[in-house]
Design an enzyme around this catalytic site. Structure first.
Site, mmCIF file in Angstrom:
data_model
loop_
_atom_site.group_PDB
_atom_site.id
_atom_site.type_symbol
_atom_site.label_atom_id
_atom_site.label_comp_id
_atom_site.label_asym_id
_atom_site.label_seq_id
_atom_site.Cartn_x
_atom_site.Cartn_y
_atom_site.Cartn_z
ATOM 1 N N GLU A 1 -4.492 4.408 6.160
ATOM 2 C CA GLU A 1 -4.198 4.175 4.746
ATOM 3 C C GLU A 1 -4.500 5.392 3.886
ATOM 4 O OE1 GLU A 1 -5.634 1.044 1.271
ATOM 5 O OE2 GLU A 1 -5.394 0.338 3.322
ATOM 6 N N ARG B 1 0.824 -1.212 0.000
ATOM 7 C CA ARG B 1 0.000 0.000 0.000
ATOM 8 C C ARG B 1 0.858 1.262 0.000
ATOM 9 N NH1 ARG B 1 -2.161 -3.753 -0.947
ATOM 10 N NH2 ARG B 1 -4.120 -4.642 -0.182
ATOM 11 N N SER C 1 -10.705 0.612 3.403
ATOM 12 C CA SER C 1 -9.996 0.217 4.620
ATOM 13 C C SER C 1 -9.247 1.428 5.172
ATOM 14 C CB SER C 1 -9.024 -0.915 4.324
ATOM 15 O OG SER C 1 -9.712 -2.059 3.862
#
Length: 372
Positions: free
Chosen positions: A362, A180, A257
């Protein structure tokens, strides 16, 4: 003409619409964020490059806005220029050995790109179905789902280098693609103009490795399946978690998320596992996966076992955990960014207190922070 010549400090960008009437909440999947000082919508590479160069030449701040699916913007908005990417275009080129290169402009809707590639009989992107946002953002975040990451499929990107004002092609191997993350994330150095992916012809998916998906498809791990069937299965799974956008469903008013799965260093793992076992019992299975720098734990599992259930409300109830997935922090309809961040702090601090593990957000936070 250079950016400095195109715009003075006291002028708007070419094509800029004045602020005040442009709340950035209208351009984020969380539906949060205050107004922009000014907004440019760039529908071609030329417009995008000129707007970014002009903004950089003006000396004012610049926010480059994609699909807004991985963005948390302060309630006060953004004091500077906002350039919204709305470029379109997809091309397919055979490169031999049953492989096809897909080139997608940065402003292409990502799920439209995936759907079209599957309709073309190409395998590779099907596990990344239903992810909101634009194609140009996928390398920045190294988007991943159901056992597949963009890093496995990306060939190269065209970037506007903001330091030099030049457009250049950069191979995927030079983007520092990790879990990520990439060298492009949390950096203002470049803007993605388009991305190229290498896909496989023949209609079959890539090998399916993710357990939940293999069970949904009725196949063994490592087997291939029809790419269309995989896409449909992924969309069903994502809808069941509130991860496919639906304006009528507040569980989808999120940034996906909110926390990444934490990676615990090897030397710290025994103590963390001991704390986990003391909390949940010695016989409870603790999800853990090997990672380059340690062991990856499930953020959703940690959140749930720290006492935060699905639907857990934040202060005032205006923001809350999704009723379908504890990893999604949602706007229940009247939230502010402050409400969302208060909930995020509560969850982060609760997991840290219970297990000694720190969760990292995130999404990109614009003019706001979990620490303020």
């Amino acid at each position: 003409m250079s950016g400095a010549e195109e715009v003075r400090d006291d002028t708007a960008l070419p094509g800029e619409q004045p602020g005040g009437e442009w709340p950035l909440a209208d351009f984020t999947t969380l539906r949060l964020g205050g107004p922009a000082t000014g907004l440019v919508t760039a529908t071609s590479e030329d417009e995008l490059v000129r707007a970014v160069r002009a903004a950089d030449g003006s000396g004012h701040r610049l926010l480059v806005l994609g699909g807004g699916s991985n963005l948390v913007i302060a309630d006060a908005g953004f004091d500077g220029h906002v350039v919204r990417i709305a470029t379109e275009g997809r091309e397919y080129d055979s490169i031999g050995d049953g492989l096809v290169q897909l080139t997608a402009e940065a402003g292409e809707d990502w799920d439209d790109v995936v759907a079209d590639s599957v309709a073309q009989g190409l395998g590779g992107l099907e596990c990344l179905s239903g992810i909101p946002g634009l194609a140009g953002a996928t390398p920045v975040q190294n988007v991943g789902a159901y056992g597949v990451e963009i890093a496995e499929l990306l060939d190269s990107v065209d970037l506007l280098d903001r330091r030099t004002g030049q457009v250049r092609t950069v191979p995927a191997g030079e983007l520092g693609l990790t879990y990520r993350n990439s060298v492009l994330k949390h950096s203002d150095a470049a803007v993605v103009l388009r991305a190229r992916f290498v896909l496989r012809d023949g209609g079959a998916s890539e090998p399916i490795r993710y357990g939940e998906l293999t069970r949904a498809l009725g196949i063994e791990p490592g087997e291939r399946a029809d790419a269309k069937a995989v896409r449909e299965a992924v969309l069903r799974l994502r809808r069941g978690k509130g991860m496919v956008l639906d304006p009528a469903d507040h569980d989808t008013w999120s940034a996906g998320s909110f926390f990444t799965n934490p990676i615990v260093p090897h030397e710290a793992l025994p103590e963390v596992l001991e704390r986990l076992a003391a909390r949940v019992g010695e016989d409870q299975r603790i999800p853990q996966f090997p990672a380059d720098d340690g062991t990856k734990l499930s953020a959703a599992w940690l959140i749930e076992h720290a006492g935060f259930t699905k639907g857990h409300p934040g202060p005032g109830g205006r923001a809350g955990l999704s009723s379908k997935h504890t990893l999604a922090l949602t706007n229940r309809g009247g939230a502010s960014t402050r409400d969302l961040l208060e909930l995020a702090r509560e969850v982060r601090d609760g997991v840290r207190a219970a297990f000694g593990v720190s969760l990292v957000p995130e999404p990109v936070l614009v003019d706001c922070s979990l620490d303020s």
